[in-house]
Design a protein around this motif. Structure first.
Motif, PDB file in Angstrom:
ATOM      1  N   ARG A 181     -73.799  64.119   8.268  1.00 48.47           N
ATOM      2  CA  ARG A 181     -73.071  65.225   8.692  1.00 48.47           C
ATOM      3  C   ARG A 181     -72.112  65.970   7.568  1.00 48.47           C
ATOM      4  NH1 ARG A 181     -71.896  69.167  11.663  1.00 48.47           N
ATOM      5  NH2 ARG A 181     -69.766  68.355  12.461  1.00 48.47           N
ATOM      6  N   GLN A 184     -72.737  69.595   5.708  1.00 49.93           N
ATOM      7  CA  GLN A 184     -72.904  70.618   6.869  1.00 49.93           C
ATOM      8  C   GLN A 184     -71.371  70.882   7.431  1.00 49.93           C
ATOM      9  OE1 GLN A 184     -75.141  69.752  10.615  1.00 49.93           O
ATOM     10  NE2 GLN A 184     -74.107  71.515  11.675  1.00 49.93           N
ATOM     11  N   ARG A 185     -70.440  69.782   7.639  1.00 48.64           N
ATOM     12  CA  ARG A 185     -69.245  69.711   8.051  1.00 48.64           C
ATOM     13  C   ARG A 185     -68.207  70.463   7.072  1.00 48.64           C
ATOM     14  NH1 ARG A 185     -65.640  71.815  10.891  1.00 48.64           N
ATOM     15  NH2 ARG A 185     -63.799  70.631  11.134  1.00 48.64           N
ATOM     16  N   ARG A 187     -69.114  72.542   4.495  1.00 50.40           N
ATOM     17  CA  ARG A 187     -69.537  73.755   4.494  1.00 50.40           C
ATOM     18  C   ARG A 187     -68.804  74.564   5.550  1.00 50.40           C
ATOM     19  NH1 ARG A 187     -71.977  77.237   1.492  1.00 50.40           N
ATOM     20  NH2 ARG A 187     -72.837  79.139   2.162  1.00 50.40           N
ATOM     21  N   GLU A 188     -69.051  74.236   6.870  1.00 49.94           N
ATOM     22  CA  GLU A 188     -68.404  74.731   8.070  1.00 49.94           C
ATOM     23  C   GLU A 188     -66.739  75.036   7.722  1.00 49.94           C
ATOM     24  OE1 GLU A 188     -70.828  72.664  11.477  1.00 49.94           O
ATOM     25  OE2 GLU A 188     -68.973  72.153  11.393  1.00 49.94           O
ATOM     26  N   LEU A 191     -66.344  77.754   4.879  1.00 54.59           N
ATOM     27  CA  LEU A 191     -66.872  79.174   5.487  1.00 54.59           C
ATOM     28  C   LEU A 191     -65.674  79.803   6.388  1.00 54.59           C
ATOM     29  CD1 LEU A 191     -70.722  78.934   6.390  1.00 54.59           C
ATOM     30  CD2 LEU A 191     -69.559  80.211   4.494  1.00 54.59           C
ATOM     31  N   SER A 192     -64.878  79.055   6.852  1.00 54.37           N
ATOM     32  CA  SER A 192     -63.794  79.291   7.578  1.00 54.37           C
ATOM     33  C   SER A 192     -62.747  79.583   6.947  1.00 54.37           C
ATOM     34  CB  SER A 192     -63.222  78.170   8.801  1.00 54.37           C
ATOM     35  OG  SER A 192     -62.760  77.229   8.172  1.00 54.37           O
TER      36      SER A 192
END
Length: 255
Positions: A181, A184-185, A187-188, A191-192
């Protein structure tokens, strides 16, 4: 630039720097440090980049630090550490620890704004074991974690390794996630952050890092100077509040 040691990609205002020597546990030689310096210059100067992620290839190591075999045979010609603070980068930087981080790799950890670690990651230092002084990395690590833990890294070498969970417990790491994970985490989160006002975010990051250079009262003066200058000169200060009052997404000024 024809990159041989790292990967560099920009997507949705997020730059991703990947140390790409998995066969050498992402150890850094002269060329790697040169390419990292180039990448941080790109992050700093490219107006399309709002956030940067730095990570390593594979799942065994973020970076094994200095390539000892290369140094033993040829010495070091490029002595500039390849981390963001050495290149004047004030855009938010997230370090994604995909495995063990050793020695010189701790530069990237120390200089990051946020650190997300895979659950199998760990921090190790072997400077003293190979006759090197452990000083540059601690200059920043001592501002982020207890003295006793930095001493543990330095004096206990491999026996002093710090797990991802322990690094989280002492406040160095922001989140620990399963290895699959991690990217993915990270990049989350990136992006925020990229959705925030670029100017306000960079000024905030710079103000916080700069305040570490001085004492408490001087730090308050430094922080207030950055806040006041931004409020008086940048349109995003008013735009953020107007957008909130009007219940709409803000339209940030991108410079």
């Amino acid at each position: 630039m024809q990159l041989q040691r790292i990967l560099y990609d920009v997507d949705e205002h997020v730059a991703t720097i990947t140390i790409n020597r998995p066969e050498r546990l992402n150890a850094t030689d002269d060329l790697t440090r040169t390419e990292l310096g180039w990448a941080w210059g790109q992050v700093r100067d490219d107006p399309d980049v709002r956030v940067a992620i730095i990570t390593g290839a594979g799942d065994r190591a973020f970076s094994a630090g200095q390539d000892i075999k290369a140094t033993a045979s040829g010495g070091i010609r490029n002595k500039v550490p390849g981390s963001r603070l050495h290149h004047g980068v004030w855009k938010p930087v997230i370090c994604a620890l995909n495995g063990m981080v050793v020695g010189g790799g701790l530069h990237q950890v120390a200089d990051a704004d946020l650190i997300i670690a895979a659950d199998h990651a760990e921090l190790i230092d072997t400077h003293l074991a190979v006759g090197n002084v452990f000083a540059l990395e601690p200059a920043v690590l001592l501002r982020r974690m207890p003295l006793s833990m930095v001493m543990q890294l330095a004096l206990m070498a491999k026996d002093g390794r710090i797990s991802a969970q322990r690094a989280y417990d002492i406040g160095l790491v922001n989140e620990v996630v399963p290895g699959e994970r991690l990217q993915q985490r990270t990049r989350e989160i990136a992006l925020s952050i990229a959705a925030l006002s670029p100017a306000t975010t960079q000024t905030s990051v710079k103000a916080m890092w700069t305040s570490l250079d001085v004492g408490l009262h001087a730090a308050n003066d430094v922080a207030y100077r950055y806040v006041l200058q931004h409020q008086m000169t940048h349109p995003d200060y008013r735009e953020g509040m107007v957008a909130f009052a009007e219940k709409r997404e803000p339209r940030w000024t991108v410079e």
